[in-house]
Design a protein around this motif. Structure first.
Motif, PDB file in Angstrom:
ATOM      1  N   ALA A 158      72.268  55.866  17.406  1.00 30.11           N
ATOM      2  CA  ALA A 158      72.303  57.237  17.980  1.00 30.11           C
ATOM      3  C   ALA A 158      70.928  57.819  17.981  1.00 30.11           C
ATOM      4  O   ALA A 158      70.289  58.052  17.075  1.00 30.11           O
ATOM      5  N   GLN A 159      70.301  58.339  19.175  1.00 28.25           N
ATOM      6  CA  GLN A 159      69.159  58.784  19.259  1.00 28.25           C
ATOM      7  C   GLN A 159      69.360  60.046  19.998  1.00 28.25           C
ATOM      8  O   GLN A 159      69.836  60.289  21.263  1.00 28.25           O
ATOM      9  N   ASP A 160      68.646  61.345  19.619  1.00 29.85           N
ATOM     10  CA  ASP A 160      68.556  62.445  20.103  1.00 29.85           C
ATOM     11  C   ASP A 160      67.430  62.297  21.350  1.00 29.85           C
ATOM     12  O   ASP A 160      66.648  61.892  21.133  1.00 29.85           O
ATOM     13  N   GLU A 161      67.910  62.951  22.556  1.00 34.23           N
ATOM     14  CA  GLU A 161      66.967  63.141  23.467  1.00 34.23           C
ATOM     15  C   GLU A 161      65.997  64.329  23.080  1.00 34.23           C
ATOM     16  O   GLU A 161      66.190  65.097  22.376  1.00 34.23           O
ATOM     17  N   ALA A 162      64.444  64.159  23.536  1.00 32.46           N
ATOM     18  CA  ALA A 162      63.787  65.230  23.462  1.00 32.46           C
ATOM     19  C   ALA A 162      64.073  66.387  24.136  1.00 32.46           C
ATOM     20  O   ALA A 162      64.700  66.536  24.990  1.00 32.46           O
ATOM     21  N   VAL A 163      63.830  67.453  23.559  1.00 35.47           N
ATOM     22  CA  VAL A 163      64.415  68.730  23.925  1.00 35.47           C
ATOM     23  C   VAL A 163      62.892  69.374  24.262  1.00 35.47           C
ATOM     24  O   VAL A 163      61.865  69.501  23.841  1.00 35.47           O
TER      25      VAL A 163
END
Length: 179
Positions: free
Chosen positions: A9-14
């Motif tokens: 799981a990788q968060d998208e850049a905010v």
């Protein structure tokens, strides 16, 4: 699932660069409201000595949140609208009706700015009930909110004129859609 059979799981850049100024101001009022209500809770239920000023100030922070937050709704052009007739009328009629809606929205917010300014002039030295501050602070926030809604309404109309249609004519479109 990765090539190794594991879930990664990788968060998208905010990216907050597209956040309008009104949203930051509304968020600030919201946090001040939250802190005021938290202080009220602590003084009332923990210390058993309620701070009287928190009721009034919380109300005014809520007003600030609403009036600055409403400008976001105008900018996104997602306030309540009825597009029933736009589905059944000829396209040329719909285009003129949507332009009329834009003009009426600008006129409404222009009138709201003028009336709020008049009310502020008439209230002159009126004070808040518990806190000894001028009521024109509250009405000044309302005036700035209406002015932001007026400016955003003009911007929305320019976008509609530039691309040749409004969200009323094409409900599937948004303000982010560019011609």
């Amino acid at each position: 699932m990765g090539d190794d059979g594991q879930f990664h799981a990788q968060d998208e850049a905010v990216d907050l660069s597209a956040t309008p100024v009104e949203a930051w101001v509304a968020l600030g009022f919201f946090w001040l409201l939250g802190l005021t209500v938290f202080y009220q809770f602590v003084t009332r239920y923990v210390l058993n000595d309620s701070a009287a000023w928190t009721e009034e100030i919380a109300r005014y922070f809520l007003i600030g949140t609403v009036f600055t937050g409403a400008a976001i709704g105008v900018a996104k052009n997602n306030h309540i609208q009825v597009d029933f007739f736009y589905r059944h009328l000829p396209q040329a009629v719909c285009r003129w009706l949507s332009r009329l809606v834009d003009v009426l929205r600008i006129a409404f917010f222009g009138a709201a700015v003028a009336l709020t300014a008049q009310m502020m002039l008439r209230l002159n030295n009126a004070r808040m009930t518990i806190v000894d501050l001028p009521m024109n602070l509250v009405y000044g926030v309302c005036l700035l909110g209406f002015a932001a809604m007026l400016a955003r309404s003009v911007w929305v109309m320019k976008v509609h004129l530039k691309r040749g249609y409004s969200v009323l004519e094409r409900p599937e479109s948004t303000m982010e859609d560019r011609a």
